[in-house]
Design a protein around this motif. Sequence first.
Motif, mmCIF file in Angstrom:
data_model
loop_
_atom_site.group_PDB
_atom_site.id
_atom_site.type_symbol
_atom_site.label_atom_id
_atom_site.label_comp_id
_atom_site.label_asym_id
_atom_site.label_seq_id
_atom_site.Cartn_x
_atom_site.Cartn_y
_atom_site.Cartn_z
ATOM 1 N N ARG A 89 0.658 -1.489 -0.210
ATOM 2 C CA ARG A 89 0.574 -0.190 0.237
ATOM 3 C C ARG A 89 0.224 1.374 0.184
ATOM 4 N N CYS A 90 0.449 2.516 -0.665
ATOM 5 C CA CYS A 90 0.677 3.456 -0.299
ATOM 6 C C CYS A 90 0.024 4.519 0.691
ATOM 7 N N ARG A 91 0.861 5.186 1.253
ATOM 8 C CA ARG A 91 -0.407 6.112 2.105
ATOM 9 C C ARG A 91 0.364 7.346 2.441
ATOM 10 N N TYR A 92 0.338 8.501 3.431
ATOM 11 C CA TYR A 92 0.577 9.169 4.241
ATOM 12 C C TYR A 92 0.434 8.806 5.652
ATOM 13 N N VAL A 93 1.302 9.383 6.233
ATOM 14 C CA VAL A 93 1.202 8.663 7.742
ATOM 15 C C VAL A 93 2.149 9.739 8.741
ATOM 16 N N ASN A 94 1.814 10.185 10.018
ATOM 17 C CA ASN A 94 2.124 11.053 10.602
ATOM 18 C C ASN A 94 2.642 10.281 11.605
ATOM 19 N N ASN A 95 3.026 8.677 12.225
ATOM 20 C CA ASN A 95 3.613 8.388 13.321
ATOM 21 C C ASN A 95 3.547 8.396 14.089
ATOM 22 N N ASN A 96 2.997 9.531 14.426
ATOM 23 C CA ASN A 96 2.088 9.878 15.729
ATOM 24 C C ASN A 96 3.162 10.888 15.666
ATOM 25 N N VAL A 97 3.468 11.816 14.987
ATOM 26 C CA VAL A 97 4.997 12.855 15.584
ATOM 27 C C VAL A 97 3.049 14.221 15.381
ATOM 28 N N PRO A 98 3.142 14.904 16.235
ATOM 29 C CA PRO A 98 2.690 15.873 15.961
ATOM 30 C C PRO A 98 2.972 17.455 14.922
ATOM 31 N N PHE A 99 4.504 18.172 14.400
ATOM 32 C CA PHE A 99 4.556 18.210 13.456
ATOM 33 C C PHE A 99 3.965 17.227 12.245
ATOM 34 N N LEU A 100 4.288 15.848 11.672
ATOM 35 C CA LEU A 100 3.895 15.808 11.102
ATOM 36 C C LEU A 100 2.083 15.239 10.450
ATOM 37 N N ARG A 101 1.382 15.601 12.149
ATOM 38 C CA ARG A 101 -0.183 15.774 11.926
ATOM 39 C C ARG A 101 -0.754 16.829 10.508
ATOM 40 N N LEU A 102 0.061 18.105 10.785
ATOM 41 C CA LEU A 102 -0.038 18.990 9.409
ATOM 42 C C LEU A 102 1.030 19.084 8.165
ATOM 43 N N ALA A 103 1.733 18.215 8.158
ATOM 44 C CA ALA A 103 2.463 17.955 7.126
ATOM 45 C C ALA A 103 3.241 15.912 6.907
ATOM 46 N N PRO A 104 2.585 15.182 6.505
ATOM 47 C CA PRO A 104 2.395 13.686 7.041
ATOM 48 C C PRO A 104 3.274 13.379 6.061
ATOM 49 N N LEU A 105 4.171 12.378 5.810
ATOM 50 C CA LEU A 105 5.172 12.001 5.283
ATOM 51 C C LEU A 105 3.998 10.934 3.953
ATOM 52 N N LYS A 106 4.912 10.856 2.816
ATOM 53 C CA LYS A 106 4.024 9.932 2.159
ATOM 54 C C LYS A 106 4.967 8.310 2.021
ATOM 55 N N LEU A 107 4.370 7.494 1.994
ATOM 56 C CA LEU A 107 5.220 6.233 1.885
ATOM 57 C C LEU A 107 4.587 5.415 0.772
ATOM 58 N N GLU A 108 5.510 4.435 1.187
ATOM 59 C CA GLU A 108 5.349 3.308 -0.103
ATOM 60 C C GLU A 108 5.310 2.186 0.104
ATOM 61 N N GLU A 109 5.130 0.933 0.495
ATOM 62 C CA GLU A 109 5.397 -0.416 0.775
ATOM 63 C C GLU A 109 6.235 -0.858 -0.044
ATOM 64 N N ALA A 110 7.419 -1.671 0.565
ATOM 65 C CA ALA A 110 8.793 -1.722 -1.441
ATOM 66 C C ALA A 110 8.246 -3.649 -0.304
ATOM 67 N N PHE A 111 8.041 -3.257 0.567
ATOM 68 C CA PHE A 111 8.113 -5.059 1.257
ATOM 69 C C PHE A 111 7.470 -5.539 2.641
ATOM 70 N N LEU A 112 6.355 -6.407 2.946
ATOM 71 C CA LEU A 112 6.240 -6.873 4.321
ATOM 72 C C LEU A 112 6.441 -6.889 5.076
ATOM 73 N N ASP A 113 7.186 -8.297 5.044
ATOM 74 C CA ASP A 113 8.700 -9.193 5.476
ATOM 75 C C ASP A 113 9.328 -9.368 5.321
ATOM 76 N N PRO A 114 10.546 -8.817 5.455
ATOM 77 C CA PRO A 114 10.818 -7.564 6.549
ATOM 78 C C PRO A 114 10.050 -6.231 5.993
ATOM 79 N N TYR A 115 10.166 -5.628 6.658
ATOM 80 C CA TYR A 115 9.586 -4.363 6.369
ATOM 81 C C TYR A 115 9.929 -3.606 6.172
ATOM 82 N N ILE A 116 9.670 -3.167 4.180
ATOM 83 C CA ILE A 116 11.442 -2.251 3.968
ATOM 84 C C ILE A 116 9.848 -1.414 3.116
#
Length: 510
Positions: A281-308
Amino acid sequence: MCLLRVYIYEYRYVCISFFLYSKLGEYQREHEDAAADMSAYVSNPINAYLLTKRLTTDWRQVENLMAHDVGVEFLNNITNYRHILKFPSDEDLNGAAVALMRLQDTYKLDTSSVARGMLNGIQYSTAMSSDDCFELGRQSYVNHDYYHTVLWMSEAMTRLQEEPQNQTQTFTRADILEYLAFSTYKQGNVERALTMTNELLELTPDHERARGNKVFYEKEIAELQAERKVKGDDGSESTPVSDLPIAKGDPSDYTFSERKAYEMLCRGELKLTPADLRPLRCRYVNNNVPFLRLAPLKLEEAFLDPYIVIYYDVMHDKEIELVKKLARPRFRRATVQNAVTGELETANYRISKSAWIRTEEHKIIENIVQRTEDMTGLDMSVAEELQVVNYGIGGHYEPHFDFARRDEIRAFQGLNTGNRIATVLFYMSDVEQGGATVFTNLRIALSPKKGSAAFWYNLHRSGEGDFRTRHAACPVLTGSKWVSNKWIHERQQEFRRPCGLEPDHGEFAI
């Protein structure tokens, strides 16, 4: 007699002048091509090899000719400034040739196409001459690489027959046959080696080594026909003679099957199946970081196990240029850690330049480190300094682990921060061809995209190394690859990535 000497001198003077004039035209054409786009010119592996050759073997030939009263004063001036001009060395020429061979093997490049200046069907430079091909074959021979010696000496022979006769040619058809015959024998084809030796003797009947080799080849063929094997090492008296220099290369430290997977991944021939890709999946994440709630990161999963995962737009152009500016004056040949001694040393399986930048050196570096902590959720106080790496022509890093194995007891001994728990790899440039990061066990390849960053854990939650994270940097075919990385250690991560009931329990909660 005096008149004859004058004629001989004038003839020699005309020949030398003609050669130098032709070289001048050749250099002017290449200078015009390079001046149009200098960075693009030197990022081409063919141009890089040719430029290095022009300033080493070719320049020595020019020096020898100019020493005959043609340009002694100019030559002396150039000689005095060689240390300032920083001419490449013979070692540099060999490195450029080896890089080109590495690219040829990894990306399955056709020899004649490369000689025409084409890489993967794209025309990048002018064609090589027979002399250029001959030098590539000679460098391969020096490296004990008989496979590429045959390829490039054969190409030199083809081009020599197509080119007009040149009185200043530094080699002959007989020279090529000598290299070809011995290299073909070393590859196991005795019959073909004998045929080439006979051709060589037709051209130079008094060739001492060729006559000795002919006797040996005939004897070995007779014994093979009688189903007997010749016993003896390369140093025995019965072995064909070659007085050309040879240097043995380092042995490969990984298996043939992994090498095959590595090269196929670099060429894009191994890919995940649709079933493997479906859960990613691709998604926006904030990783529970207050600043990232305003500017979330763009994340793309490349592999699940191991998680890359891959984060996009996490390093900006201004930051990249500053990192490059700080790194350039400090660049040194990249090193690896000896598993036995713990000492840092250079290795042929890692070809790149690297530099280290401390966090406190600049506010922008502090911002990058803080962003890395926000991306990973890990404590950066136990991370290594930011390492900046530039992979030039043929630059690569063969399959390796970022973490230390159990038997590497001296690894990271001066840090006292434990093993490398995770890696963050920032891509600071796009790469025209090649340069992917590949995971040989997982069969995935991450293509460099400027401003993005890859993140993965090197250790299981138990603290054991995750051998599935073995990875490599593919050779750069065209262009230049800039990356920087943060290696994060396991101490002080106890509450940020605690142990679970299973080796990687809760891994997807990033």
